[in-house]
Design an enzyme around this catalytic site. Structure first.
Site, PDB file in Angstrom:
ATOM      1  N   GLU A 165     -18.034  29.031 -12.752  1.00 46.60           N
ATOM      2  CA  GLU A 165     -19.300  28.781 -12.058  1.00 46.60           C
ATOM      3  C   GLU A 165     -19.087  27.473 -11.304  1.00 46.60           C
ATOM      4  O   GLU A 165     -19.039  26.400 -11.912  1.00 46.60           O
ATOM      5  CB  GLU A 165     -20.438  28.699 -13.089  1.00 46.60           C
ATOM      6  CG  GLU A 165     -21.785  29.007 -12.499  1.00 46.60           C
ATOM      7  CD  GLU A 165     -22.444  27.773 -11.980  1.00 46.60           C
ATOM      8  OE1 GLU A 165     -22.218  27.447 -10.801  1.00 46.60           O
ATOM      9  OE2 GLU A 165     -23.152  27.123 -12.751  1.00 46.60           O
ATOM     10  N   GLU A 218     -20.021  20.183  -0.393  1.00 45.81           N
ATOM     11  CA  GLU A 218     -21.053  19.977  -1.408  1.00 45.81           C
ATOM     12  C   GLU A 218     -21.197  18.476  -1.665  1.00 45.81           C
ATOM     13  O   GLU A 218     -20.239  17.810  -2.059  1.00 45.81           O
ATOM     14  CB  GLU A 218     -20.648  20.694  -2.692  1.00 45.81           C
ATOM     15  CG  GLU A 218     -21.725  20.639  -3.758  1.00 45.81           C
ATOM     16  CD  GLU A 218     -21.359  21.427  -5.011  1.00 45.81           C
ATOM     17  OE1 GLU A 218     -20.176  21.401  -5.387  1.00 45.81           O
ATOM     18  OE2 GLU A 218     -22.256  22.055  -5.597  1.00 45.81           O
ATOM     19  N   CYS A 237     -25.597  22.643  -8.691  1.00 43.47           N
ATOM     20  CA  CYS A 237     -24.629  23.436  -7.928  1.00 43.47           C
ATOM     21  C   CYS A 237     -25.320  24.428  -7.020  1.00 43.47           C
ATOM     22  O   CYS A 237     -24.810  24.780  -5.973  1.00 43.47           O
ATOM     23  CB  CYS A 237     -23.661  24.142  -8.870  1.00 43.47           C
ATOM     24  SG  CYS A 237     -24.508  24.958 -10.214  1.00 43.47           S
ATOM     25  N   LYS A 252     -15.695  21.369 -24.362  1.00 49.88           N
ATOM     26  CA  LYS A 252     -15.411  20.014 -23.874  1.00 49.88           C
ATOM     27  C   LYS A 252     -16.534  19.593 -22.937  1.00 49.88           C
ATOM     28  O   LYS A 252     -16.658  20.088 -21.831  1.00 49.88           O
ATOM     29  CB  LYS A 252     -14.063  20.012 -23.131  1.00 49.88           C
ATOM     30  CG  LYS A 252     -13.369  18.658 -23.100  1.00 49.88           C
ATOM     31  CD  LYS A 252     -13.981  17.634 -22.164  1.00 49.88           C
ATOM     32  CE  LYS A 252     -13.659  17.884 -20.713  1.00 49.88           C
ATOM     33  NZ  LYS A 252     -14.341  16.874 -19.836  1.00 49.88           N
TER      34      LYS A 252
END
Lengths: 479, 287
Positions: A257, A388, A291, A183
């Site tokens: 992750e 983040e 990331c 996906k």
């Protein structure tokens, strides 16, 4: 007077042929979604609609998983040397069609053509090439002589590196003998759909790779489908937590992750000019939509002024604008939602007392844009030091001793990446040992290779991608 | 109407990326499986062997300097081009080596798959044979494999193609360069393989092929000071093999002794490991 302005150098988009609608890729062919639902995907650099893609529902996901289940027995029992040949074919076709993929990725994602052309697509091909070579060598992966695949892998990937994340997921899964339902992210579905065409050109057996586009609900259907044996997710820690909860009590294998808040540590004995380049690369590569970005700069007090001065000079020279221009360094923010999140966090930096400096660059008037930005006077408790941002925003903190640098670097629930800049070997090795991070870059940053395992400590996830450790995530020992 | 007379190919040595006649001016006659004349093949001399070693040495640094990924792609490319030469190789294997057509196709299948298998090792072997060594002290200590350098290969006398490829591939995938003495009786497919190498992005000098008699050229290669290792697989005469092994001691060459090989089975990593050195690096850890 000499004119140092660049003339526009636009990459042609003629290599890309967009259809008006895209169906789902299930069982080797494009099909209309049972959901009958479509959604637009935009060019974030202009805000224009590129095309419509299907939003798969539970029934669509079910069809995809069933196709993957049907394909699994034959695919997993093919000799590894034959599976390898399919993956080598895919690698070669990706090399042949690299420019088409690069342009489409830039259109759908907003990242500069320089990056899609010179980084994303070469890495994608390399990932398939590398894992092709594993398909007939699985007995060397550490699970004994006859390691087994899990079955159907349900894979959900993010929008920051759409094709590269697809490659990180699909290549090892297929090499190990799994079949796949993938996906893609809802803002960047197009290169995954073009990849489906590559599978067709490679004569990949039907059902081995299935692509179901959609948003969060579609992804949740993939993850929770009882026919999925292995879940692999790259994205936010919040969604990773949800996924971990949703598969609790099942036999599903999971690798995650997730987010990061990487520390980039600059010591006073660093090669400062190289460090400045590394800091810029660490946070402004891919608009900071990374990331493992080095989003926290930890700089030793004695060189902080020098580093900041050079950093501002360097950032002022970054070319922000049309991602299709071959000279562009920083492209568009991927979506309105992401832009809003970056703005909200940056505003919190102002409110909490940090000092904002942004590149004086001119931003385009349409699309989603945010200038490269640095916050100084940041303290460890500020949101911009803890959360983040996933955008071109660098938070700068200072330290006096290596012990303080390590303490500050590890003072985060994340543990994905870190950078160390110093010319003293024994010190960088000691700091590298002390850092709680899955990837540590010494005098470099944002380096990736399919042979090199990537993944996080702590709340940045578990499992690795790349290398033997990454391959192992898709294998288990024979019963 | 007169029958068209076809053009015959001159079979030469393959040294430094070029097809050259033996400097000796000698050649020898190759007959096919039915004892019909096929070609006069160059008979490599001592000088040819020395030229080949020079070429292999000169190519060594750049070849080992390529990324492992790049070397892997080049080996894969050899497999691709070999597959595209299938018809020619099948006809040579049938005519000269005396294989059935079915068997010849099987040999090509195995040869292509072998090259692809070795290609995949280029960027993986170091992860299998290298190590991070937990020494009892504040040191970062790791071991990495590095190529030995120039490897001489006495190729198998039978299995002219599969044996040749199965001995060359492990030498070059690990970053070594090769000087190969091909099968004396069956050199035709080796020269076709040289043409494949020449069109597969393999840099000049990485593989050098000498057609001729290993008993005559082997000693020059075995005692050559600029050859680092020797593969005696095709030295099927035990006395000759022992002589070559003794000569190889002159500069402590790594020697792979001849043994019976089943070229159809999975080769494992053993051959690659023969042509590798282990380098261990110590680095202090501390402020």
């Amino acid at each position: 007077m000499t004119n140092f302005e660049y003339a526009p150098a636009l990459e042609s988009t003629s290599v890309v042929n967009l259809r008006e609608h895209y169906g789902l890729f299930i069982d080797g062919k494009f099909v209309s979604p049972i959901s009958e639902e479509f959604a637009p995907t935009l060019n974030p650099a202009t805000g224009d609609v590129l095309t419509q893609y299907a939003v798969g529902n539970e029934a669509d996901v079910d069809a995809a998983v069933r196709a993957a289940q049907r394909a699994f027995p034959r695919w997993s029992k093919l000799p590894g040397s034959e599976r390898a040949k399919y993956l080598y074919r895919i690698a070669r076709i990706l090399q042949e069609r690299a420019r088409e993929f690069a342009v489409l990725e830039t259109l759908d994602n907003g990242k500069p053509i320089k990056e899609t052309r010179d980084f994303d697509l070469p890495q994608v091909a390399q990932h398939f090439f590398y894992h092709a070579g594993w398909a007939d060598k699985l007995e060397y992966a550490g699970y004994g002589n006859n390691p087994q695949p899990h079955g159907v892998a349900g894979q959900v990937i993010p929008w920051n590196f759409p094709m590269l994340m697809l490659a990180w997921k699909i290549a090892p899964a297929l090499a190990a003998g799994n079949t796949v339902v993938l996906k893609p992210a809802e803002t960047t579905p197009l290169t995954a759909l073009l990849f489906a065409e590559v599978c067709q050109q490679a004569d990949l057996p039907k059902g081995v790779v299935n692509i179901v586009t959609g948003a969060g609900a579609t992804g949740a259907s993939v993850v929770t489908h009882p026919g999925v044996n292995k879940v692999a997710f790259t994205g936010s820690t919040a969604v990773g937590q949800k996924i971990a909860r949703s598969i609790a009590g099942t036999k599903k294998q999971l690798t995650l992750e997730l987010g990061g808040k990487g520390a980039n540590i600059v010591f006073d004995d660093a090669a400062i000019d190289q460090a400045v380049d590394g800091i810029v690369n660490g946070i402004f590569f891919n608009q900071g939509h990374v990331c493992c970005a080095g989003s926290r700069l930890l700089v030793q007090e004695s060189v902080a002024d020098e580093v900041l001065q050079k950093l501002q000079n360097r950032i002022s020279l970054l070319r922000v604008g049309n991602p299709l221009d071959k000279n562009t360094d920083v492209g568009a923010i991927n979506s309105a939602a992401q832009l809003a999140r970056i703005q909200e966090l940056a505003n919190s930096g102002d409110l909490e007392g940090a000092e904002r400096w942004s590149s004086p660059c001119e931003l385009p008037t349409t699309g989603f844009w945010f200038p490269p930005t640095i916050f100084t006077n940041v303290s460890a408790s500020h949101r911009i030091a803890r959360e983040e941002i996933f955008g071109p925003v660098l938070s700068v903190l200072t330290f006096r001793t290596p012990a303080e640098a390590i303490e500050k670097a590890n003072n985060t629930p994340y543990g994905l990446s870190a950078g160390i800049w110093s010319e003293k070997g024994s010190k960088v090795m000691a700091v590298a040992n002390a850092l709680e991070a899955g990837v540590v870059w010494i005098n470099t940053f944002n380096k990736f290779d399919p042979t090199s395992p990537f993944g996080g400590y702590k709340e940045s996830g578990y499992g690795r991608e790349g290398g033997i450790a990454g391959l192992a995530s898709y294998l288990k020992a024979a019963n | 109407m007169t029958e068209r007379i076809d053009v015959k190919k001159t079979y030469k040595l393959f040294i430094n990326g070029k097809f050259v006649r033996s400097e000796s001016g000698y050649s020898y006659e190759i007959l096919d499986a039915k004892s019909n004349f096929v070609a006069n093949v160059s008979l490599a001399s001592r000088k040819d062997a020395r030229d080949a070693v020079s070429a292999a040495r000169a190519a060594s640094k750049a070849w080992n300097g390529l990324t492992a990924y790049n070397r892997g792609q080049i080996l894969y490319r050899i497999g691709e081009v070999l597959e595209s030469r299938r018809a020619q190789l099948v006809s040579e294997l049938v005519q000269v080596d005396g294989l059935t057509e079915k068997r010849a196709h099987r040999v090509i299948d195995l040869a292509v798959d072998r090259l692809v298998w070795y290609a995949g090792w280029a960027d993986k072997l170091a992860a299998i044979v290298g190590s991070n060594n937990p020494v009892a002290g504040p040191f970062f200590n790791f071991s990495v494999p590095e190529p030995s350098g120039v490897v001489s290969v006495i190729a198998p006398s039978r299995d002219s193609l599969l044996g040749l490829i199965s001995t060359i591939a492990p030498v070059i995938v690990t970053g070594n360069t090769a000087v190969v003495v091909t099968s004396y009786a069956l050199p035709i497919t080796a020269i076709t393989f040289a043409e494949i190498l020449a069109t597969s992005d393999v840099p000049a000098g990485v593989v050098n092929l000498l057609t001729g008699d290993y008993a005559a050229i082997g000693p020059w290669l075995a005692e050559h000071q600029d050859v680092d290792a020797i593969d005696l697989t095709g030295a099927e005469n035990p006395e000759k093999a022992a002589e070559l092994e003794a000569l190889a001691a002159v500069n402590i060459k790594r020697v792979l002794r001849p043994k019976t090989e089943d070229w159809e089975s999975n080769p494992g990593v053993e051959r690659m490991r023969y042509w590798l050195e282990t380098k261990t690096v110590w680095h202090p850890i501390g402020f």
